[in-house]
Design a protein around this motif. Structure first.
Motif, PDB file in Angstrom:
ATOM      1  N   HIS A 333       0.697  -1.201   0.085  1.00 51.31           N
ATOM      2  CA  HIS A 333       0.150   0.097   0.047  1.00 51.31           C
ATOM      3  C   HIS A 333       0.950   1.215   0.110  1.00 51.31           C
ATOM      4  O   HIS A 333       0.239   2.293  -0.692  1.00 51.31           O
ATOM      5  CB  HIS A 333      -0.996   0.161   1.036  1.00 51.31           C
ATOM      6  CG  HIS A 333      -2.182  -0.709   0.905  1.00 51.31           C
ATOM      7  ND1 HIS A 333      -2.693  -1.592   1.968  1.00 51.31           N
ATOM      8  CD2 HIS A 333      -3.352  -0.614   0.089  1.00 51.31           C
ATOM      9  CE1 HIS A 333      -3.635  -2.334   1.587  1.00 51.31           C
ATOM     10  NE2 HIS A 333      -4.041  -1.780   0.394  1.00 51.31           N
ATOM     11  N   THR A 334       1.905   1.319   0.558  1.00 51.29           N
ATOM     12  CA  THR A 334       2.837   2.526   0.599  1.00 51.29           C
ATOM     13  C   THR A 334       3.998   2.577  -0.153  1.00 51.29           C
ATOM     14  O   THR A 334       4.681   3.483   0.053  1.00 51.29           O
ATOM     15  CB  THR A 334       3.196   2.510   2.242  1.00 51.29           C
ATOM     16  OG1 THR A 334       3.960   1.464   2.517  1.00 51.29           O
ATOM     17  CG2 THR A 334       2.242   2.657   3.235  1.00 51.29           C
ATOM     18  N   SER A 335       4.127   1.554  -1.208  1.00 54.74           N
ATOM     19  CA  SER A 335       5.211   1.440  -1.897  1.00 54.74           C
ATOM     20  C   SER A 335       4.932   2.182  -3.446  1.00 54.74           C
ATOM     21  O   SER A 335       6.122   2.642  -4.045  1.00 54.74           O
ATOM     22  CB  SER A 335       5.633   0.250  -2.460  1.00 54.74           C
ATOM     23  OG  SER A 335       6.041  -0.446  -1.433  1.00 54.74           O
ATOM     24  N   VAL A 336       3.707   2.418  -3.779  1.00 54.01           N
ATOM     25  CA  VAL A 336       3.492   3.251  -4.823  1.00 54.01           C
ATOM     26  C   VAL A 336       2.416   4.258  -4.679  1.00 54.01           C
ATOM     27  O   VAL A 336       2.007   4.332  -3.623  1.00 54.01           O
ATOM     28  CB  VAL A 336       3.081   2.339  -6.087  1.00 54.01           C
ATOM     29  CG1 VAL A 336       4.303   1.328  -6.522  1.00 54.01           C
ATOM     30  CG2 VAL A 336       1.771   1.715  -5.656  1.00 54.01           C
ATOM     31  N   PRO A 337       2.187   5.243  -5.726  1.00 49.66           N
ATOM     32  CA  PRO A 337       1.197   6.145  -5.502  1.00 49.66           C
ATOM     33  C   PRO A 337      -0.189   5.484  -5.618  1.00 49.66           C
ATOM     34  O   PRO A 337      -0.551   4.421  -5.981  1.00 49.66           O
ATOM     35  CB  PRO A 337       1.279   7.242  -6.561  1.00 49.66           C
ATOM     36  CG  PRO A 337       2.718   6.996  -7.082  1.00 49.66           C
ATOM     37  CD  PRO A 337       3.017   5.607  -6.675  1.00 49.66           C
ATOM     38  N   ALA A 338      -1.085   6.227  -4.811  1.00 51.79           N
ATOM     39  CA  ALA A 338      -2.615   5.349  -4.803  1.00 51.79           C
ATOM     40  C   ALA A 338      -3.119   5.023  -6.198  1.00 51.79           C
ATOM     41  O   ALA A 338      -3.839   3.962  -6.434  1.00 51.79           O
ATOM     42  CB  ALA A 338      -3.444   6.322  -3.930  1.00 51.79           C
ATOM     43  N   SER A 339      -2.907   5.802  -7.227  1.00 51.64           N
ATOM     44  CA  SER A 339      -3.331   5.639  -8.429  1.00 51.64           C
ATOM     45  C   SER A 339      -2.745   4.404  -9.130  1.00 51.64           C
ATOM     46  O   SER A 339      -3.113   3.905 -10.081  1.00 51.64           O
ATOM     47  CB  SER A 339      -3.033   6.943  -9.362  1.00 51.64           C
ATOM     48  OG  SER A 339      -1.567   7.141  -9.538  1.00 51.64           O
TER      49      SER A 339
END
Length: 411
Positions: A333-339
């Motif tokens: 969840h925190t490795s890439v942007p939400a999109s």
């Protein structure tokens, strides 16, 4: 802080989990009674996994067009309608030998929609809670899902026996309808559709896999997923039943208790993490502790001959797996942007489905070839290779990138 939309998300997941389990049991019983063939009955879970894999692979294409909350509601709505049609067919044809091909075809269609819903749910977590609450949110969601799974499998067989397959299908339809209603009230503050150039369907299919190989922390998680996935089937129900009979020399009731102990350990840790979680947990340390304990405990499991000791080991394996899985989900969840979460989770979901199918075949072949005890020794080696990845994650400081948007979410 957990928002109202997140509570609607876990409620939707809980209802759909119960509905899925009970309709699975009802269909398995129906197919077995109609065909009298274990081979035909086994086609059902195989086709279900195949359908979910297709849905996961196709999910990025659909995610380009719809916001995730709408896509989840549409998927659950489609499953509800499909299950309603299946229920009506069973009520109309239940006494006249319904066509097995029609039943399996309907299940395959529903499973494709399930495959789409999986990565959408995973992505929505990051869009309904603040970043600091992600580990807590994952703990709550996983704990509720596993609790519903425990209750569903524990009481599902009795429910099918008491009410009958057609009535249980109706009940499952109502549960999925409730999940559909709950998901339709989930709101986002950010546009979650995955933006790619118009007509770039190949780009949509590739984006999730490209992130896997582009980011060091995701390459490590991919390594861990592959080695765990290849041997996860060792703890499938049929193989665990063989272990209970051949190594422990006890009755089938112990098989049920061991499944319950494993799930109980998972649920307990999930509940504890939901109470204690904040934004300061060391995810690398959690990955290392969880995966290392799973590897060591699996090796101990392979040599155990005491039913009580084995029961405790299964509980500890469930607890350790929960620690590792929660850290891994939060790392995603925190490795890439939400999109970019939807294609990433779609890739992860399709990989998990494919590996589980391979794992079932591999584990069954190993059990027949080298024996049930050696199977679990090999599984502990596979989990140890996953543990090496977790150590790399922790040692190299592959801390998560803070990509989640900081704007406040709404209910």
């Amino acid at each position: 802080m957990l928002t109202k939309s997140f509570h609607r998300l876990w409620l939707s997941q809980a209802l759909s989990t119960l509905g899925d389990i009970w309709y699975i049991l009802a269909l398995v019983v129906t197919l077995y009674h109609l065909s009298g063939s274990a081979t035909v009955t086994a086609l059902y879970p195989l086709l279900r996994v195949a359908g979910m894999t297709i849905g996961s692979i196709a999910a990025p294409l659909i995610m380009r067009k719809l916001r995730l909350n709408r896509l989840l509601a549409s998927s659950l709505g489609g499953q509800t309608i499909g299950l309603a049609l299946l229920t009506i067919y069973m009520f109309l044809m239940g006494k006249d030998n319904p066509n097995i091909a029609i039943l399996i075809g309907m299940v395959f269609g529903i499973s494709i929609l399930e495959g789409v819903a999986g990565p959408v749910r995973s992505s929505l977590v990051a869009l309904t809670v603040p970043e600091a609450s992600l580990l807590k949110a994952n703990s709550v969601l996983v704990g509720i899902v596993q609790s519903c799974s425990l209750a569903g499998w524990a009481f599902g067989s009795m429910t099918v026996s008491w009410l009958g397959a057609s009535q249980v299908l109706l009940l499952s339809t109502m549960l999925l309808g409730g999940a559909w209603l709950s998901s339709s009230m989930i709101y986002e503050t950010r546009n979650s559709t995955h933006q790619t150039p118009v007509g770039s369907w190949r780009r949509s299919l590739q984006d999730g896999w490209q992130n896997y190989f582009r980011l060091p922390q995701l390459r490590v998680l991919l390594w861990m997923d592959v080695w765990e996935g290849l041997f996860r089937g060792a703890f499938a129900g049929a193989l665990l039943l063989v272990f209970v009979g051949e190594r422990l020399h006890v009755g089938e009731v112990w098989w049920g208790w061991m499944n319950g102990a494993n799930l109980g350990g998972f649920v307990l840790i999930s509940i504890l993490m939901s109470r204690l979680s904040n934004g300061n947990w060391n995810l690398g340390g959690m990955l290392a502790v969880g995966s290392g304990c799973v590897a060591a405990l699996t090796l101990a499991f392979s040599f155990s001959t005491s039913p009580l000791v084995t029961l405790f080991i299964m509980f500890a394996i469930g607890a350790s797996q929960a620690i590792k899985d929660l850290a891994e989900r939060t790392s995603y969840h925190t490795s890439v942007p939400a999109s970019e979460l939807p294609p990433l989770f779609a890739a992860q979901s399709s990989l998990t489905s494919i590996l589980y199918g391979v794992s079932l075949l591999l584990s069954g072949w190993l059990a027949d070839t080298v024996g049930i005890q050696t199977l679990y020794i090999y599984a502990s080696i596979g989990f140890s290779l996953s543990f090496i990845g977790a150590l790399t994650y922790r040692r190299n400081g592959l801390t998560v990138n803070r990509y989640i948007d900081t704007e406040e979410t709404v209910s």
